[in-house]
Write a protein that holds these residues in place. Structure first.
Motif, short mmCIF file in Angstrom:
data_model
loop_
_atom_site.label_atom_id
_atom_site.label_comp_id
_atom_site.label_asym_id
_atom_site.label_seq_id
_atom_site.Cartn_x
_atom_site.Cartn_y
_atom_site.Cartn_z
N VAL A 1 5.43 -2.26 -7.40
CA VAL A 1 6.73 -2.66 -6.87
C VAL A 1 7.77 -2.78 -7.99
O VAL A 1 8.97 -2.65 -7.75
N PHE A 2 7.30 -2.98 -9.22
CA PHE A 2 8.22 -3.11 -10.35
C PHE A 2 8.55 -1.77 -10.99
O PHE A 2 9.55 -1.66 -11.71
N SER A 3 7.73 -0.75 -10.76
CA SER A 3 7.98 0.55 -11.39
C SER A 3 8.63 1.56 -10.46
O SER A 3 9.29 2.49 -10.91
N VAL A 4 8.46 1.40 -9.16
CA VAL A 4 9.06 2.30 -8.18
C VAL A 4 10.49 1.83 -7.89
O VAL A 4 10.71 0.67 -7.56
N PRO A 5 11.49 2.71 -7.99
CA PRO A 5 12.85 2.32 -7.59
C PRO A 5 12.87 1.98 -6.10
O PRO A 5 12.43 2.78 -5.27
N ILE A 6 13.36 0.81 -5.75
CA ILE A 6 13.33 0.37 -4.36
C ILE A 6 14.68 -0.22 -3.96
O ILE A 6 15.46 -0.67 -4.80
N ILE B 1 -0.57 11.01 3.02
CA ILE B 1 -0.80 12.40 3.46
C ILE B 1 0.48 13.22 3.34
O ILE B 1 0.49 14.33 2.80
N LEU B 2 1.57 12.68 3.85
CA LEU B 2 2.84 13.42 3.83
C LEU B 2 3.35 13.60 2.39
O LEU B 2 3.85 14.67 2.03
N LEU B 3 3.22 12.57 1.57
CA LEU B 3 3.70 12.66 0.20
C LEU B 3 2.91 13.69 -0.60
O LEU B 3 3.49 14.51 -1.33
N TYR B 4 1.61 13.68 -0.46
CA TYR B 4 0.82 14.61 -1.26
C TYR B 4 0.91 16.04 -0.73
O TYR B 4 0.78 17.00 -1.50
N PRO C 1 4.65 18.59 -9.80
CA PRO C 1 5.51 17.75 -10.65
C PRO C 1 6.43 16.84 -9.86
O PRO C 1 7.00 17.23 -8.85
N GLY C 2 6.58 15.61 -10.34
CA GLY C 2 7.45 14.63 -9.69
C GLY C 2 8.02 13.67 -10.70
O GLY C 2 7.98 13.92 -11.91
N ARG C 3 8.52 12.57 -10.21
CA ARG C 3 9.13 11.56 -11.08
C ARG C 3 8.13 11.09 -12.11
O ARG C 3 6.99 10.81 -11.83
N ARG C 4 8.59 10.99 -13.35
CA ARG C 4 7.77 10.42 -14.41
C ARG C 4 8.55 9.31 -15.08
O ARG C 4 9.74 9.45 -15.36
N LEU C 5 7.88 8.21 -15.35
CA LEU C 5 8.53 7.05 -15.94
C LEU C 5 8.50 7.13 -17.44
O LEU C 5 7.64 7.74 -18.02
N ALA D 1 0.83 -1.21 0.00
CA ALA D 1 0.00 0.00 0.00
C ALA D 1 0.86 1.26 0.00
O ALA D 1 0.53 2.25 -0.67
N VAL D 2 1.97 1.25 0.74
CA VAL D 2 2.87 2.40 0.73
C VAL D 2 3.47 2.58 -0.67
O VAL D 2 3.60 3.70 -1.18
N LEU D 3 3.82 1.48 -1.32
CA LEU D 3 4.36 1.56 -2.68
C LEU D 3 3.37 2.24 -3.63
O LEU D 3 3.77 3.02 -4.51
N ARG D 4 2.09 1.96 -3.47
CA ARG D 4 1.10 2.62 -4.32
C ARG D 4 1.09 4.13 -4.09
O ARG D 4 0.95 4.91 -5.04
N SER D 5 1.25 4.54 -2.85
CA SER D 5 1.31 5.98 -2.55
C SER D 5 2.59 6.60 -3.11
O SER D 5 2.56 7.70 -3.65
N VAL D 6 3.70 5.90 -2.97
CA VAL D 6 4.98 6.38 -3.52
C VAL D 6 4.87 6.54 -5.03
O VAL D 6 5.30 7.55 -5.61
N ASP D 7 4.27 5.56 -5.67
CA ASP D 7 4.09 5.62 -7.12
C ASP D 7 3.15 6.76 -7.50
O ASP D 7 3.45 7.57 -8.39
N GLY D 8 2.02 6.84 -6.81
CA GLY D 8 1.03 7.86 -7.16
C GLY D 8 1.53 9.27 -6.97
O GLY D 8 1.19 10.16 -7.76
N ALA D 9 2.35 9.48 -5.95
CA ALA D 9 2.87 10.82 -5.67
C ALA D 9 4.15 11.12 -6.45
O ALA D 9 4.72 12.20 -6.30
#
Length: 279
Positions: free
Chosen positions: A177-182, A263-266, A275-279, A142-150
């Motif tokens: 998990v495959f698109s976010v650098p981890i 909340i913190l990310l957004y 603007p943020g990371r774009r793949l 779930a955190v990964l989804r927030s990281v990706d979304g933000a």
């Protein structure tokens, strides 16, 4: 109707005792995942995102009657393009391989990518999320989804208590998990890495000195969050690390880990004009 799989027609595997099926089922166990560097990916959306991200899929198990939709067609195309060995299986065998009740006709065996900190690269104005000691795969996903979304730059698991490519992490992350650098590392190594890159560290704690809404979240930033049961370790109270909290106006003292992360990310994104990371 879904088109048939490419290549010669192979016999349908109907027994979980088949050596290939048995080897894949063994990947439910973390020790086997760690030993082989492989994991299971269940579902067309998740497997499509793995393929789109360039993940290596050496083998897959497909139940053709259950395949449907654009994601399934894209997965079959991706498996063919990548040279995966594709086994036709019965529904009963797929149920042995899959997680939960959502059968979508395909389970892939995917190679786990390297997780070293040194492989991470950052943008000029990065946001990095650190989760320390988190043990529930659903929370990690779930955190990964927030990281990706933000559009954050990366997620680092410090002193992790679950493997980042646990099949339940893959599913809970909706394949992000495959698109976010981890990366995964010790807490000490993570702190050294963040300091070397000049990231300001905010530690989310129930006793944080300042409300998150009163804090400047612009500039190179790391947001650290701990497990829901234990919170962050004492390492995150060192000089130079800012403690922040969310206002809790009811009887609970904290929110779910992924909600806090979102909340913190957004808020950080809002302060930066989005603007943020774009793949």
């Amino acid at each position: 109707m879904m088109r048939r799989m490419p290549g010669p027609v192979s016999p349908v595997l109907t027994s979980a005792a088949n050596p290939r099926v048995k080897a894949a089922i063994a990947l439910r166990d973390r020790r086997e995942r760690d030993r082989l560097g492989l994991t299971l990916v269940d579902g067309t959306r998740e497997l499509r995102r793995a393929l789109d991200a360039g993940a290596t899929v050496p083998e897959a198990f497909v139940c053709e009657p259950l395949l449907a939709g654009a994601d399934a067609r894209a997965v079959l195309d991706g498996l063919e393009a990548g040279g995966a060995i594709v086994h036709s299986v019965s529904e009963s065998v797929l149920r042995k391989l899959a997680f939960g009740e959502r059968l979508e006709g395909v389970v892939g065996v995917v190679r786990i990518p390297p997780l070293e900190l040194a492989r991470l690269t950052l943008t000029d104005d990065p946001i990095v999320v650190v989760i320390e000691g988190v043990e529930k795969p659903g929370n990690v996903g779930a955190v990964l989804r927030s990281v990706d979304g933000a559009g954050a730059d990366a997620l680092i698991a410090a002193d992790p208590r679950t493997d980042l490519f646990n099949p339940n992490v893959v599913r809970a992350s909706a394949g992000t998990v495959f698109s976010v650098p981890i990366a995964a590392a010790s807490t000490g190594a993570t702190l050294v890495w963040l300091a070397a890159r000049g990231l300001r560290i905010l530690a989310a704690r129930v006793d944080g000195e300042r409300l998150y809404s009163d804090v400047d979240l612009s500039g190179p930033l790391a947001i650290a969050l701990g497990a829901e049961a234990d919170g962050l370790s004492a390492a995150w109270t060192a000089p130079g690390i800012e403690g922040v909290r969310l206002p809790m106006l009811g009887i609970a003292d904290s929110l779910n880990l992924s909600v806090t992360a979102a909340i913190l990310l957004y808020e950080a994104r809002r302060q930066r004009g989005v603007p943020g990371r774009r793949l």
